[in-house]
Design a protein around this motif. Structure first.
Motif, PDB file in Angstrom:
ATOM      1  N   LEU A  90      23.026-108.215 -33.518  1.00 52.50           N
ATOM      2  CA  LEU A  90      23.412-107.572 -34.782  1.00 52.50           C
ATOM      3  C   LEU A  90      22.216-106.878 -35.420  1.00 52.50           C
ATOM      4  O   LEU A  90      22.245-105.692 -35.729  1.00 52.50           O
ATOM      5  CB  LEU A  90      23.987-108.602 -35.763  1.00 52.50           C
ATOM      6  N   TYR A  91      21.138-107.662 -35.617  1.00 45.10           N
ATOM      7  CA  TYR A  91      19.997-107.142 -36.371  1.00 45.10           C
ATOM      8  C   TYR A  91      19.309-105.960 -35.682  1.00 45.10           C
ATOM      9  O   TYR A  91      18.818-105.048 -36.340  1.00 45.10           O
ATOM     10  CB  TYR A  91      18.971-108.252 -36.612  1.00 45.10           C
ATOM     11  N   GLU A  92      19.281-105.985 -34.346  1.00 40.96           N
ATOM     12  CA  GLU A  92      18.549-104.944 -33.633  1.00 40.96           C
ATOM     13  C   GLU A  92      19.313-103.616 -33.581  1.00 40.96           C
ATOM     14  O   GLU A  92      18.834-102.644 -32.989  1.00 40.96           O
ATOM     15  CB  GLU A  92      18.202-105.405 -32.210  1.00 40.96           C
ATOM     16  N   ARG A  93      20.479-103.577 -34.218  1.00 44.88           N
ATOM     17  CA  ARG A  93      21.198-102.303 -34.307  1.00 44.88           C
ATOM     18  C   ARG A  93      20.714-101.484 -35.513  1.00 44.88           C
ATOM     19  O   ARG A  93      21.263-100.431 -35.818  1.00 44.88           O
ATOM     20  CB  ARG A  93      22.711-102.539 -34.354  1.00 44.88           C
ATOM     21  N   ALA A  94      19.688-101.973 -36.195  1.00 42.29           N
ATOM     22  CA  ALA A  94      19.030-101.190 -37.244  1.00 42.29           C
ATOM     23  C   ALA A  94      17.940-100.346 -36.629  1.00 42.29           C
ATOM     24  O   ALA A  94      17.466-100.627 -35.528  1.00 42.29           O
ATOM     25  CB  ALA A  94      18.440-102.132 -38.296  1.00 42.29           C
ATOM     26  N   GLY A  95      17.533 -99.301 -37.332  1.00 43.07           N
ATOM     27  CA  GLY A  95      16.392 -98.530 -36.875  1.00 43.07           C
ATOM     28  C   GLY A  95      16.582 -97.031 -36.987  1.00 43.07           C
ATOM     29  O   GLY A  95      17.585 -96.532 -37.502  1.00 43.07           O
ATOM     30  N   ARG A  96      15.575 -96.313 -36.512  1.00 45.99           N
ATOM     31  CA  ARG A  96      15.582 -94.852 -36.465  1.00 45.99           C
ATOM     32  C   ARG A  96      15.396 -94.409 -35.024  1.00 45.99           C
ATOM     33  O   ARG A  96      14.715 -95.075 -34.251  1.00 45.99           O
ATOM     34  CB  ARG A  96      14.444 -94.292 -37.323  1.00 45.99           C
ATOM     35  N   ILE A  97      15.986 -93.286 -34.678  1.00 47.79           N
ATOM     36  CA  ILE A  97      15.846 -92.731 -33.332  1.00 47.79           C
ATOM     37  C   ILE A  97      15.096 -91.413 -33.444  1.00 47.79           C
ATOM     38  O   ILE A  97      15.434 -90.555 -34.276  1.00 47.79           O
ATOM     39  CB  ILE A  97      17.220 -92.515 -32.666  1.00 47.79           C
TER      40      ILE A  97
ATOM     41  N   ASN B 248      17.369 -97.122 -26.702  1.00 46.23           N
ATOM     42  CA  ASN B 248      16.195 -97.119 -25.829  1.00 46.23           C
ATOM     43  C   ASN B 248      14.952 -97.390 -26.680  1.00 46.23           C
ATOM     44  O   ASN B 248      14.659 -96.633 -27.610  1.00 46.23           O
ATOM     45  CB  ASN B 248      16.079 -95.746 -25.144  1.00 46.23           C
ATOM     46  N   PRO B 249      14.223 -98.472 -26.392  1.00 51.01           N
ATOM     47  CA  PRO B 249      13.050 -98.797 -27.220  1.00 51.01           C
ATOM     48  C   PRO B 249      12.051 -97.648 -27.318  1.00 51.01           C
ATOM     49  O   PRO B 249      11.410 -97.447 -28.347  1.00 51.01           O
ATOM     50  CB  PRO B 249      12.431-100.009 -26.503  1.00 51.01           C
ATOM     51  N   ALA B 250      11.929 -96.854 -26.245  1.00 44.65           N
ATOM     52  CA  ALA B 250      10.985 -95.736 -26.257  1.00 44.65           C
ATOM     53  C   ALA B 250      11.439 -94.613 -27.184  1.00 44.65           C
ATOM     54  O   ALA B 250      10.637 -93.771 -27.588  1.00 44.65           O
ATOM     55  CB  ALA B 250      10.811 -95.193 -24.841  1.00 44.65           C
ATOM     56  N   ALA B 251      12.735 -94.615 -27.519  1.00 47.72           N
ATOM     57  CA  ALA B 251      13.267 -93.563 -28.392  1.00 47.72           C
ATOM     58  C   ALA B 251      13.227 -93.969 -29.867  1.00 47.72           C
ATOM     59  O   ALA B 251      13.536 -93.156 -30.742  1.00 47.72           O
ATOM     60  CB  ALA B 251      14.702 -93.229 -27.986  1.00 47.72           C
ATOM     61  N   ARG B 252      12.871 -95.210 -30.155  1.00 48.69           N
ATOM     62  CA  ARG B 252      12.829 -95.667 -31.544  1.00 48.69           C
ATOM     63  C   ARG B 252      11.671 -95.004 -32.295  1.00 48.69           C
ATOM     64  O   ARG B 252      10.585 -94.838 -31.757  1.00 48.69           O
ATOM     65  CB  ARG B 252      12.660 -97.191 -31.613  1.00 48.69           C
ATOM     66  N   ASP B 253      11.934 -94.657 -33.553  1.00 45.60           N
ATOM     67  CA  ASP B 253      10.899 -94.098 -34.413  1.00 45.60           C
ATOM     68  C   ASP B 253      10.451 -95.178 -35.388  1.00 45.60           C
ATOM     69  O   ASP B 253      11.248 -96.027 -35.787  1.00 45.60           O
ATOM     70  CB  ASP B 253      11.460 -92.892 -35.174  1.00 45.60           C
ATOM     71  N   TYR B 254       9.170 -95.130 -35.785  1.00 47.54           N
ATOM     72  CA  TYR B 254       8.638 -96.207 -36.625  1.00 47.54           C
ATOM     73  C   TYR B 254       9.131 -96.050 -38.065  1.00 47.54           C
ATOM     74  O   TYR B 254       9.079 -94.944 -38.628  1.00 47.54           O
ATOM     75  CB  TYR B 254       7.105 -96.185 -36.593  1.00 47.54           C
ATOM     76  N   PRO B 255       9.624 -97.118 -38.694  1.00 45.48           N
ATOM     77  CA  PRO B 255      10.062 -97.034 -40.099  1.00 45.48           C
ATOM     78  C   PRO B 255       8.858 -96.756 -41.009  1.00 45.48           C
ATOM     79  O   PRO B 255       7.870 -97.481 -40.965  1.00 45.48           O
ATOM     80  CB  PRO B 255      10.647 -98.433 -40.378  1.00 45.48           C
TER      81      PRO B 255
END
Length: 457
Positions: free
Chosen positions: A283-290, A116-123
């Motif tokens: 593939l790439y958008e499976r990176a990130g922080r929640i 969920n884009p709203a659940a992403r935390d900023y790197p």
């Protein structure tokens, strides 16, 4: 409950047509039961009551008169467990190291679940790779996707192994893991990674997936997704910081083109399918922080640019999706510099978020800008000297030319075994800046010049 059909109409290469099907879904797994055993495949296309199945292995010797297609009702899954750390698997997630099969904590769909884009935390947390050209000038941040653009014949494999060995999140007690996906490489390259990780002990925190060049193209498409599924489990279920290194994305895109051609799809740029952008993004958008989760996924995809062309569709589209790129240079490699990272066209769009007081050091941003500017001018002075002769340079220009020479020799050329802390990298930058007159250091605040420039070594 699976459905079984004896209505296999034809087999052409790795593709199989099954008629009279009902309730079959895209990407669903299929077992083809024949006299020679069971062969696995997946649904590529459904049109009415006809399904096109892509086999994961050769169709040679398959007798369609007696074979049966068994649709399993689910897409490909990976059995995941903490015990995967320290293990080597093939491109489909089967053990390749002679060890026992994994006893799974759970089975996960390799296509993942959207964040969920709203659940992403900023790197915003610094990852130390131990490589000055990355840490000092193109900083990697936890949760970022930062690709390496290489060229055939350059030592990107050695760079990938070095990052996998040395990378760590500073100032954090959370566990750090590396998921390494080798896509379409030779047996010798795969063995190099295994031997290197075992030699240095990095294998203990690494999960290695190796898809070899002679494995089927459809397996090559699955390998990065399997690696990312493992990474998501370690990050978001086990709470680990996970660094995913994938090499070579070009081999993945070539496999995508091969499958697209077999399906007779209308080609896009350079024969690649029109959906290459969205496929790479998946593939790439499976990176990130929640937000609220301790774990994170940071990606370093490595790709070799066909014909050394950065406008080729693969690096071009990758650049649109990711947050920068690390460029390797053939000219630097010819000079004997390793790793041959060309810092000027390289870029990390999130570097400002991961540096500074409390993260690296207060002087990081200023020295980074000054080193960039000085190296750029130094290269211009060297080019001018080559055309007009050294007599055409002013005394300050000669100092800039000397700076560029020393910068490449000391800062960039650290080799594949040297692991520098960020403090060592920043101190080396100050040592190089002493070559220039203090009046030329216009991008650094005076208090930092007083504090760091002439302090005792």
């Amino acid at each position: 409950m699976y459905k079984e059909y004896k209505t296999i109409k034809e087999v052409v290469g790795p593709l199989m047509l099954v008629e009279g099907v009902e309730g079959v879904k895209y990407n669903e797994l299929v077992d083809v039961v024949c006299t020679a055993g069971i062969r696995r495949g997946k649904v590529l296309e459904v049109n009415g009551d006809r399904a096109v199945v892509q086999l994961f292995e050769r169709s040679q010797g398959l007798q369609i008169a007696t074979a049966r297609a068994r649709f399993l009702g689910h897409s490909q899954e990976l059995a995941v467990s903490r015990d995967m750390l320290g293990r080597v698997f093939d491109g489909m997630g089967n053990p390749r190291d002679g060890g026992a099969a994994i006893i799974p904590d759970k089975k996960l769909d390799i296509n993942g679940e959207p964040i969920n884009p709203a659940a992403r935390d900023y790197p915003n947390e610094f990852i130390q790779t131990g490589i000055s050209a990355i840490d000092g000038l193109n900083t990697l941040v936890r949760g970022q996707k930062l690709p390496v653009f290489s060229m055939s014949g350059l030592p990107h494999a050695e760079l990938a192994a070095q990052i996998a060995r040395q990378a760590k999140v500073r100032g954090s007690d959370a566990k750090f893991a590396v998921v390494f996906a080798a896509i379409g490489i030779t047996f010798e390259e795969a063995q190099y990674f295994v031997d290197d990780f075992k030699r240095t002990g990095a294998i203990e925190r690494t999960v290695l997936f190796t898809n070899l060049a002679n494995d089927p193209a459809v397996e090559r498409i699955a390998t990065p997704r399997i690696a990312l599924t493992c990474a998501e489990y370690l990050a978001f279920t086990c709470g680990m910081h996970v660094l995913v290194i994938m090499t070579d994305i070009t081999n993945y895109a070539e496999a995508l083109r091969e499958v697209s051609a077999a399906r007779r799809e209308i080609p896009g740029r350079r024969g690649y399918p029109g959906y290459l952008y969205t496929d790479l993004a998946s593939l790439y958008e499976r990176a990130g922080r929640i937000r609220g989760s301790e774990g994170s996924i940071t990606q370093i995809p490595i790709l070799t640019m066909p014909e050394d062309d950065k406008t080729h569709p693969i690096p071009d589209l990758t650049g649109y999706i990711t947050e920068g790129q690390i460029m390797l240079s053939r000219d630097l490699y010819k000079k004997g510099l390793n790793p041959p990272i060309d810092v000027l066209p390289s870029l990390s769009r999130l570097k400002d978020k991961g540096i500074g007081r409390g993260k690296t050091r207060e002087d990081h941003a200023d020295t980074m800008n000054q080193l960039f500017a000085a190296y750029a001018r130094g290269k211009e002075c060297k080019e001018l000297s080559a055309i007009l002769g050294e007599a055409a340079l002013s005394d300050v220009d000669k100092l800039y030319a000397k700076f560029a020479e020393e910068f490449e020799k000391l800062y960039v050329n650290q080799g594949f075994e040297t692991n520098r802390t960020i403090e060592e990298t920043l101190d080396l930058g100050w040592k190089l800046l002493k070559i220039l007159p203090v009046g030329e250091l216009k991008r650094i605040r005076s208090e930092y010049i007083d504090k760091y420039l002439n302090r005792e070594e």
